[in-house]
Design a protein around this motif. Structure first.
Motif, PDB file in Angstrom:
ATOM      1  N   ALA A   1       0.732  -0.971   0.051  1.00  0.00           N
ATOM      2  CA  ALA A   1       0.019  -0.230   0.087  1.00  0.00           C
ATOM      3  C   ALA A   1       0.803   1.155   0.023  1.00  0.00           C
ATOM      4  O   ALA A   1       0.406   2.342  -0.422  1.00  0.00           O
TER       5      ALA A   1
ATOM      6  N   LEU B   1      -5.255   0.740   6.331  1.00  0.00           N
ATOM      7  CA  LEU B   1      -5.102   1.537   5.042  1.00  0.00           C
ATOM      8  C   LEU B   1      -4.728   2.946   4.923  1.00  0.00           C
ATOM      9  O   LEU B   1      -3.990   3.548   4.138  1.00  0.00           O
TER      10      LEU B   1
ATOM     11  N   SER C   1      -1.377   3.759   3.340  1.00  0.00           N
ATOM     12  CA  SER C   1      -1.661   3.934   1.834  1.00  0.00           C
ATOM     13  C   SER C   1      -1.392   5.565   1.687  1.00  0.00           C
ATOM     14  O   SER C   1      -1.537   6.476   2.466  1.00  0.00           O
TER      15      SER C   1
ATOM     16  N   SER D   1      -5.707   3.392  -2.542  1.00  0.00           N
ATOM     17  CA  SER D   1      -6.009   1.676  -1.954  1.00  0.00           C
ATOM     18  C   SER D   1      -7.561   1.696  -1.853  1.00  0.00           C
ATOM     19  O   SER D   1      -8.408   2.741  -1.466  1.00  0.00           O
TER      20      SER D   1
END
Length: 225
Positions: A171, A198, A202, A177
């Protein structure tokens, strides 16, 4: 960006006029509009748990993007339970792991052209004993750059983010993402933890795709924001 999907098939290619195909076009449009000022070209797709339909989302999103005339590559980074080769009916004797372990190979050597327009597929290749190490390697970073140079969009299928570290590692190397969850199956606490992971790892959390939504009334009702 929240989008609801109702069927687990590669339906964008087989039935492009269906409500489900329209849902994937909505997802495609949301991604494009979210990235007007900051283009999102490399996209990671994961889930909070297994069997939530993330690979189906990857395949259909890739086909939908390719239908616009864009050059697209779908990459199977689920080096534990790969399935993109099955979705597209392609062999998997060599693929991403072959590329990482054989310096003489180039991306062009292992890409396979699907029947869905300008869409290439990079299958997983032979399963390795150390997926997280491979995905976190400098070689993988170079492969991501090479794929980005080759295509307008690159969509990565990864294992569930809470099960192993593979998705979290990758990520950090993509533009954005997406989290896939299965309606009626995903646990609220798991979804929150996956989303938080995430957002922390990310470069950009693009949103959620809700899979296996029951159709209501005349069909599909997207919930987007």
């Amino acid at each position: 960006m929240d989008v609801a999907i109702t069927e687990p098939h590669l339906i964008v290619a087989s039935d492009p006029q269906s409500p489900v195909a329209e849902a994937f076009r909505t997802l495609r449009t949301n991604i494009q509009f979210k990235s007007l000022d900051n283009p999102v070209r490399t996209i990671l797709v994961t889930s909070s748990a297994a069997e939530e339909g993330k690979s189906t989302v990857v395949a259909n999103l890739a086909v939908s993007l390719a239908q616009t005339g864009a050059a697209v590559v779908a990459v199977d980074c689920d080096l534990r339970n790969p399935s993109l080769h099955q979705a597209f009916g392609l062999p998997n004797e060599r693929g991403l792991t072959s590329l990482m372990l054989s310096p003489e190979l180039t991306v062009r050597d292992v890409l396979q052209r699907s029947e869905a327009g300008a869409l290439d597929v990079l299958t997983s290749g032979p399963l390795p004993p150390n997926p997280s190490e491979l995905l976190g390697s400098q070689r993988m970073e170079a492969i991501v750059r090479e794929l980005r140079d080759k295509a307008d969009y690159v969509v990565f299928d990864t294992p569930p983010i809470l099960a192993v570290t593979d998705a979290a590692v990758l990520a950090m190397r993509v533009d954005g993402s997406i989290l896939v969850l299965s309606a009626g199956k995903a646990r609220r606490d798991a979804v929150k933890k996956a989303k938080r992971t995430l957002e922390e790892r990310s470069a950009r959390f693009l949103g959620v795709v809700v899979n296996n939504v029951k159709e209501v009334s005349s069909g599909y009702y997207p919930n987007t924001r």
